[in-house]
Design a protein around this motif. Structure first.
Motif, PDB file in Angstrom:
ATOM      1  N   CYS A 279       0.841  -1.201   0.000  1.00  0.00           N
ATOM      2  CA  CYS A 279       0.000   0.000   0.000  1.00  0.00           C
ATOM      3  C   CYS A 279       0.877   1.253   0.000  1.00  0.00           C
ATOM      4  N   SER A 280       0.661   2.124  -0.970  1.00  0.00           N
ATOM      5  CA  SER A 280       1.377   3.399  -1.037  1.00  0.00           C
ATOM      6  C   SER A 280       0.542   4.482  -0.355  1.00  0.00           C
ATOM      7  N   ILE A 281       1.225   5.381   0.385  1.00  0.00           N
ATOM      8  CA  ILE A 281       0.528   6.451   1.106  1.00  0.00           C
ATOM      9  C   ILE A 281       1.246   7.783   0.880  1.00  0.00           C
ATOM     10  N   ILE A 282       0.454   8.842   0.664  1.00  0.00           N
ATOM     11  CA  ILE A 282       0.989  10.198   0.552  1.00  0.00           C
ATOM     12  C   ILE A 282       0.195  11.111   1.477  1.00  0.00           C
ATOM     13  N   GLY A 283       0.904  11.980   2.213  1.00  0.00           N
ATOM     14  CA  GLY A 283       0.255  12.914   3.126  1.00  0.00           C
ATOM     15  C   GLY A 283       0.370  14.355   2.654  1.00  0.00           C
ATOM     16  N   ILE A 284      -0.041  15.256   3.508  1.00  0.00           N
ATOM     17  CA  ILE A 284       0.013  16.699   3.229  1.00  0.00           C
ATOM     18  C   ILE A 284       0.504  17.415   4.484  1.00  0.00           C
ATOM     19  N   ASP A 285       1.423  18.334   4.334  1.00  0.00           N
ATOM     20  CA  ASP A 285       2.001  19.228   5.348  1.00  0.00           C
ATOM     21  C   ASP A 285       3.511  19.096   5.440  1.00  0.00           C
ATOM     22  N   ASP A 286       4.050  17.885   5.190  1.00  0.00           N
ATOM     23  CA  ASP A 286       5.487  17.617   5.301  1.00  0.00           C
ATOM     24  C   ASP A 286       6.029  18.053   6.653  1.00  0.00           C
ATOM     25  N   ILE A 287       5.433  17.522   7.724  1.00  0.00           N
ATOM     26  CA  ILE A 287       5.930  17.808   9.070  1.00  0.00           C
ATOM     27  C   ILE A 287       7.282  17.131   9.257  1.00  0.00           C
ATOM     28  N   SER A 288       8.025  17.544  10.261  1.00  0.00           N
ATOM     29  CA  SER A 288       9.414  17.088  10.427  1.00  0.00           C
ATOM     30  C   SER A 288       9.530  15.572  10.558  1.00  0.00           C
ATOM     31  N   PHE A 289       8.550  14.923  11.201  1.00  0.00           N
ATOM     32  CA  PHE A 289       8.640  13.482  11.426  1.00  0.00           C
ATOM     33  C   PHE A 289       8.491  12.690  10.127  1.00  0.00           C
ATOM     34  N   SER A 290       7.923  13.320   9.090  1.00  0.00           N
ATOM     35  CA  SER A 290       7.649  12.601   7.842  1.00  0.00           C
ATOM     36  C   SER A 290       8.919  12.106   7.155  1.00  0.00           C
ATOM     37  N   SER A 291      10.014  12.816   7.327  1.00  0.00           N
ATOM     38  CA  SER A 291      11.256  12.442   6.639  1.00  0.00           C
ATOM     39  C   SER A 291      12.042  11.360   7.360  1.00  0.00           C
ATOM     40  N   ILE A 292      11.698  11.060   8.636  1.00  0.00           N
ATOM     41  CA  ILE A 292      12.495  10.090   9.406  1.00  0.00           C
ATOM     42  C   ILE A 292      11.716   8.833   9.773  1.00  0.00           C
ATOM     43  N   CYS A 293      10.427   8.769   9.370  1.00  0.00           N
ATOM     44  CA  CYS A 293       9.666   7.542   9.659  1.00  0.00           C
ATOM     45  C   CYS A 293      10.061   6.460   8.656  1.00  0.00           C
ATOM     46  N   SER A 294       9.530   5.273   8.809  1.00  0.00           N
ATOM     47  CA  SER A 294       9.879   4.156   7.925  1.00  0.00           C
ATOM     48  C   SER A 294       8.605   3.533   7.334  1.00  0.00           C
ATOM     49  N   PRO A 295       8.470   3.599   6.003  1.00  0.00           N
ATOM     50  CA  PRO A 295       9.323   4.302   5.040  1.00  0.00           C
ATOM     51  C   PRO A 295       9.096   5.809   5.146  1.00  0.00           C
ATOM     52  N   PRO A 296      10.076   6.614   4.729  1.00  0.00           N
ATOM     53  CA  PRO A 296       9.885   8.063   4.760  1.00  0.00           C
ATOM     54  C   PRO A 296       8.651   8.453   3.940  1.00  0.00           C
ATOM     55  N   LEU A 297       7.877   9.382   4.470  1.00  0.00           N
ATOM     56  CA  LEU A 297       6.576   9.702   3.888  1.00  0.00           C
ATOM     57  C   LEU A 297       6.686  10.719   2.747  1.00  0.00           C
ATOM     58  N   THR A 298       6.168  10.347   1.594  1.00  0.00           N
ATOM     59  CA  THR A 298       5.975  11.311   0.513  1.00  0.00           C
ATOM     60  C   THR A 298       4.859  12.258   0.940  1.00  0.00           C
ATOM     61  N   SER A 299       5.082  13.569   0.770  1.00  0.00           N
ATOM     62  CA  SER A 299       4.116  14.532   1.285  1.00  0.00           C
ATOM     63  C   SER A 299       4.178  15.825   0.469  1.00  0.00           C
ATOM     64  N   VAL A 300       3.168  16.647   0.631  1.00  0.00           N
ATOM     65  CA  VAL A 300       3.164  17.966  -0.002  1.00  0.00           C
ATOM     66  C   VAL A 300       3.583  18.996   1.039  1.00  0.00           C
ATOM     67  N   ARG A 301       4.659  19.705   0.756  1.00  0.00           N
ATOM     68  CA  ARG A 301       5.178  20.711   1.680  1.00  0.00           C
ATOM     69  C   ARG A 301       4.384  22.006   1.510  1.00  0.00           C
ATOM     70  N   ILE A 302       3.851  22.502   2.629  1.00  0.00           N
ATOM     71  CA  ILE A 302       3.073  23.736   2.629  1.00  0.00           C
ATOM     72  C   ILE A 302       4.007  24.916   2.944  1.00  0.00           C
ATOM     73  N   PRO A 303       3.923  26.016   2.208  1.00  0.00           N
ATOM     74  CA  PRO A 303       4.804  27.170   2.466  1.00  0.00           C
ATOM     75  C   PRO A 303       4.339  27.974   3.679  1.00  0.00           C
ATOM     76  N   CYS A 304       4.591  27.444   4.879  1.00  0.00           N
ATOM     77  CA  CYS A 304       4.093  28.069   6.123  1.00  0.00           C
ATOM     78  C   CYS A 304       4.592  29.494   6.301  1.00  0.00           C
ATOM     79  N   LYS A 305       5.890  29.714   6.062  1.00  0.00           N
ATOM     80  CA  LYS A 305       6.442  31.049   6.259  1.00  0.00           C
ATOM     81  C   LYS A 305       5.786  32.064   5.335  1.00  0.00           C
TER      82      LYS A 305
END
Length: 345
Positions: A279-305
């Motif tokens: 099963c493939s999963i994609i999220g939204i927000d690209d929070i910091s934990f998304s890059s270090i989980c297993s498998p690393p989460l594909t996500s859409v990075r929101i321009p918060c600043k």
């Protein structure tokens, strides 16, 4: 000195247009000297400070800083407090941009328990402008902000159908981008891990999901839309329960936010599935934990600043151009490809 009165009421009291009152308050041209003197007297009587502008003789008087109120509304606090550094990044950039523009920022945090008290205070003293974090704001609250005399900027909510200024992410485009990426990988059945909390952002994301499926000629199966709490713990428990019941999921899942994606990923792995092969999963927000989980989460990075800084810039524009129509600024997100989404086996 009387307590502050809304500018629209002052205009009605004097028999002039709200624009004329705004011109005087901001020391702009377009009002006769006699009318300016009359309006100035009443404004000062109600506690307003008249902005100082150039004298026209090469000297500029000291400019009084504008007072801006930032309203941070927390309902369940799931989205505001649990979503990584999403909100703090917005507030940090808003504060920085306000300093550059010479705004004095007053931050007010409130929730359902003291909402009426805060709304009463804001009505009595709206300050020069208001910025509202609308992440968990109820649609029923929007008419209150429409009725205020001071310019209002909503952050992180599209406020559809309302005459309000907004700075938010382009939610429909974001989910369409995710569906398109799944399609490019070869997935033809794409499910949706949808938030059970109803907000303007999540509603728009659902619209984007449905639009993308229709555009690509893919079948929309209502049974492939799963309602889940938008937190890591809540989505984990609810996904685990669905798996216990024998629910079969499509090969690709789009989640309304990273918290849902991460909670569901953990539940799938705890039930023995292999990600992303099963099963493939994609999220939204690209929070910091998304890059270090297993498998690393594909996500859409929101321009918060950019959300925070552009809200301050839009407010500045509205203060200097009070008669312009409401503006809705939509910012695109960036798809960050990692290891949680692959071609179907």
């Amino acid at each position: 000195m009387k307590s502050k009165k809304p500018l629209q009421d002052i205009a009605a009291e004097l028999g002039v247009s709200p624009a004329a009152v705004s011109f005087v308050l901001n020391s702009k041209k377009g009002v006769s000297e006699a009318t300016r003197t009359r309006i100035t007297s009443v404004l000062e009587n109600y506690g307003y400070r008249i902005r100082k502008s150039s004298t026209g003789h090469g000297k500029t008087t000291e400019r009084i800083p504008r007072s801006i109120r930032f309203l941070k509304y927390k309902n369940s606090a799931i989205l505001v407090d649990e979503n990584g550094n999403f909100v703090s990044s917005i507030i940090d950039s808003l504060e920085e941009e306000c300093r550059k523009l010479g705004f004095d920022l007053v931050i007010t945090v409130f929730g359902p328990e003291n909402r009426e008290e805060i709304y009463s205070r804001v009505s009595a003293e709206p300050m020069d402008g208001i910025v509202v974090l609308g992440t968990e704001l109820d649609a029923a609250d929007l008419p209150f902000f429409e009725a205020l005399s001071a310019p209002v900027i909503l952050i992180d909510t599209p406020a559809p159908g309302r005459s309000l200024n907004c700075v938010t992410m382009n939610n429909e485009e974001i989910t369409e981008k995710i569906v398109d990426y799944f399609y490019q990988l070869g997935h033809r059945e794409i499910g949706y891990l949808h938030s059970s909390m109803d907000t303007g952002n999540f509603h728009s994301r659902m619209c984007g999901y449905r639009n993308a499926l229709s555009r690509l000629g893919l079948c929309l199966r209502e049974e492939h839309i799963y309602s889940l709490t938008p937190s890591m713990t809540g989505s984990y428990e609810e996904m685990y329960h669905l798996l216990e019941k024998g629910t079969l999921f499509p090969s690709a899942l789009l989640a309304d936010n990273d918290m849902i994606a991460l909670g569901c990923s953990r539940a799938l792995k705890d039930k023995g599935l292999h990600l992303p092969q099963d099963c493939s999963i994609i999220g939204i927000d690209d929070i910091s934990f998304s890059s270090i989980c297993s498998p690393p989460l594909t996500s859409v990075r929101i321009p918060c600043k950019e959300l925070g800084s552009m809200a301050a810039q839009l407010l500045h524009y509205k203060l200097t151009h009070p008669d312009t129509p409401p503006a809705k600024v939509l910012l695109s997100g960036e798809l960050i490809i990692r290891g949680s989404a692959v071609a179907p086996v």
